[in-house]
Motif scaffolding. Structure first.
Motif, mmCIF file in Angstrom:
data_model
loop_
_atom_site.group_PDB
_atom_site.id
_atom_site.type_symbol
_atom_site.label_atom_id
_atom_site.label_comp_id
_atom_site.label_asym_id
_atom_site.label_seq_id
_atom_site.Cartn_x
_atom_site.Cartn_y
_atom_site.Cartn_z
ATOM 1 N N UNK A 1 2.981 -11.580 -7.117
ATOM 2 C CA UNK A 1 2.272 -11.574 -8.318
ATOM 3 C C UNK A 1 0.858 -11.005 -8.033
ATOM 4 N N UNK A 2 0.208 -11.488 -6.823
ATOM 5 C CA UNK A 2 -1.071 -10.778 -6.474
ATOM 6 C C UNK A 2 -0.961 -9.347 -6.145
ATOM 7 N N UNK A 3 0.050 -9.151 -5.407
ATOM 8 C CA UNK A 3 0.235 -7.659 -5.181
ATOM 9 C C UNK A 3 0.417 -6.635 -6.231
ATOM 10 N N UNK A 4 1.271 -7.206 -7.364
ATOM 11 C CA UNK A 4 1.357 -6.547 -8.548
ATOM 12 C C UNK A 4 -0.142 -6.335 -9.392
ATOM 13 N N UNK A 5 -0.609 -7.390 -9.270
ATOM 14 C CA UNK A 5 -2.026 -7.263 -9.957
ATOM 15 C C UNK A 5 -2.986 -6.609 -9.334
ATOM 16 N N UNK A 6 -2.942 -6.407 -7.868
ATOM 17 C CA UNK A 6 -3.982 -5.792 -7.408
ATOM 18 C C UNK A 6 -3.351 -4.049 -7.580
ATOM 19 N N UNK A 7 -2.082 -3.910 -7.526
ATOM 20 C CA UNK A 7 -1.591 -2.557 -7.870
ATOM 21 C C UNK A 7 -2.008 -2.132 -9.339
ATOM 22 N N UNK A 8 -2.103 -3.020 -10.184
ATOM 23 C CA UNK A 8 -2.429 -2.890 -11.736
ATOM 24 C C UNK A 8 -3.814 -2.354 -11.759
ATOM 25 N N UNK A 9 -4.714 -3.092 -11.105
ATOM 26 C CA UNK A 9 -6.199 -2.979 -11.128
ATOM 27 C C UNK A 9 -6.431 -1.690 -10.377
ATOM 28 N N UNK A 10 -5.711 -1.380 -9.455
ATOM 29 C CA UNK A 10 -6.096 -0.167 -8.415
ATOM 30 C C UNK A 10 -5.838 1.124 -9.558
ATOM 31 N N UNK A 11 -4.666 0.818 -10.077
ATOM 32 C CA UNK A 11 -4.268 2.218 -11.123
ATOM 33 C C UNK A 11 -5.283 1.971 -12.286
ATOM 34 N N UNK A 12 -5.640 1.246 -12.587
ATOM 35 C CA UNK A 12 -6.573 1.186 -13.736
ATOM 36 C C UNK A 12 -7.917 1.701 -13.238
ATOM 37 N N UNK A 13 -8.335 1.462 -12.067
ATOM 38 C CA UNK A 13 -9.596 1.828 -11.643
ATOM 39 C C UNK A 13 -9.642 3.382 -11.231
ATOM 40 N N UNK A 14 -8.490 3.684 -10.603
ATOM 41 C CA UNK A 14 -8.129 5.174 -10.525
ATOM 42 C C UNK A 14 -8.287 6.153 -11.733
ATOM 43 N N UNK B 1 -7.663 0.353 -0.710
ATOM 44 C CA UNK B 1 -7.546 -1.213 -0.153
ATOM 45 C C UNK B 1 -6.494 -2.160 -0.919
ATOM 46 N N UNK B 2 -6.912 -1.755 -2.312
ATOM 47 C CA UNK B 2 -5.991 -2.661 -3.172
ATOM 48 C C UNK B 2 -4.771 -2.248 -3.287
ATOM 49 N N UNK B 3 -4.288 -0.936 -2.865
ATOM 50 C CA UNK B 3 -2.846 -0.790 -2.748
ATOM 51 C C UNK B 3 -2.186 -0.833 -1.358
ATOM 52 N N UNK B 4 -2.963 -1.589 -0.517
ATOM 53 C CA UNK B 4 -2.451 -2.088 0.648
ATOM 54 C C UNK B 4 -1.473 -2.891 0.318
#
Length: 374
Positions: free
Chosen positions: A171-184, A234-237
């Motif tokens: 869940x944390x990895x999925x949320x990090x990916x979502x945040x990274x996508x939004x930031x990008x 880093x978020x996508x790691x």
């Protein structure tokens, strides 16, 4: 307090032996046959103690004391013998698998019934033996079953905890990916557009003071975009929270890993590390990691030299392999290759050069500017 199964026979055996001797001399019914009573009682105690090391043979030796006592003239099993018989059958039900404990129970019942019949006692005595032994054996089996269930519940609880942790990490990895996508997609894109517009505005201004202010805003915008791109990386790691963060401080671990894989590496570090930005530190580590991985794949185990240089205005990396084989792009295998390394260095407006050396080796050199130069 947890009781060890091995300790019970070691304690019960001597207790039963002492009770048998006491019963032989203190009970008037056995006084005239004292030796014939306490000798089998001692054998019973010895058999119970042997059960500590021989969980089946020991109880069989113990139950054999009753027919033996009858042969040497004992008039009855006696209270001490009955206590020992109940104790050893209950212990067998707890300690042994079901079939083996049933063997001990059957031997105890047979010995008791046979002794009662041969001694000429009433039929009730023959019925009384299994009636008194079965509950003891059943309690032992029940204790064993409860222990096995408790162990299984403990194992399941541990498995559930591990699964819960894996679910939380996913869940944390999925949320990090979502945040990274939004930031990008949103923030970095908007800041990039603003920076481009500031650049266009700067070129149209004639006042030097105004041009300087807009230039500083443009530089700040480009720096912000670079920082956000590094943050997205880093978020996508895909590493978990328990994995150490990539950093040049861990370069010795990296060299140890590739050395264990068959690549001899010599490390040279120059300068004072000082204050290296976290995002730049992580990207520099990844560039070094990718370069060493590619050398490991293509160099055939030739000597490799890694040099890390710290200076006030830059961080430099060099990976020089004496084999002279080009480090090819490995993006099709899930790596970044030279293209990926160039992208990481470009985030900080650095430079990367990869190619053959004049002496026949092959080198990868990266430079990461620090301070305003970045």
């Amino acid at each position: 307090m947890r009781i060890s199964a091995r300790a019970i026979p070691a304690v019960l055996g001597p207790v039963v032996g002492v009770l048998a001797v006491a019963e032989a001399y203190l009970d008037a019914a056995f006084a005239s046959h004292a030796g014939a009573v306490w000798a089998p009682g001692l054998l019973l105690g010895v058999g119970i103690v042997l059960a500590t090391w021989l969980p089946v043979a020991g109880p069989l030796v113990a139950v054999a004391c009753f027919p033996l006592g009858l042969l040497v003239g004992a008039p009855d099993i006696g209270g001490a013998g009955l206590i020992g018989l109940i104790g050893i059958t209950a212990w067998a039900g707890w300690r042994l698998p079901r079939r083996r404990s049933l063997l001990v129970l059957a031997a105890a019942v047979a010995a008791g019934v046979l002794t009662s019949l041969l001694a000429g006692q009433s039929p009730w005595e023959a019925i009384f033996q299994p009636v008194i032994l079965l509950p003891g054996w059943f309690l032992g089996v029940l204790s064993r079953t409860n222990g096995e269930r408790a162990a299984e519940l403990t194992r399941l609880a541990a498995a559930l905890d591990a699964e819960r942790e894996r679910t939380a990490e996913a869940a944390v990895a999925a949320e990090r990916t979502r945040i990274a996508r939004e930031v990008h997609d949103a923030v970095a894109h908007s800041v990039s557009v603003i920076t481009l517009q500031l650049g266009g505005l700067r070129r149209q201004l004639t006042d030097p003071l105004h041009r300087e202010v807009v230039h500083n805003l443009e530089r700040l915008g480009r720096q912000s975009v670079a920082e956000m791109r590094g943050l997205v990386g880093i978020l996508r790691e895909t590493t978990s929270a328990s994995t150490p963060e990539p950093s040049l401080n861990r370069v010795h671990e990296l060299i140890t890993e590739v050395g264990a894989a068959g690549l001899p590496v010599r490390l040279e570090v120059t300068g004072d590390r000082g204050d290296v930005p976290r995002l730049l530190d992580a990207s520099a580590y990844r560039v070094l990691q990718e370069a060493l991985t590619n050398v490991l794949r293509h160099s055939g185990g030739a000597q490799t030299t890694v040099t890390i240089g710290y200076a006030a205005e830059k961080v430099t990396l060099s990976v020089i392999n004496e084999a002279g084989r080009a480090v090819t792009d490995t993006s099709e295998n899930g790596g970044h290759g030279i293209i990926g390394m160039r992208e990481r260095v470009a985030l900080f407006r650095g430079t990367l050069r990869a190619g053959p050396e004049p002496d026949g080796g092959f080198a990868v050199r990266a430079t990461f500017p620090l301070g305003d130069a970045a």
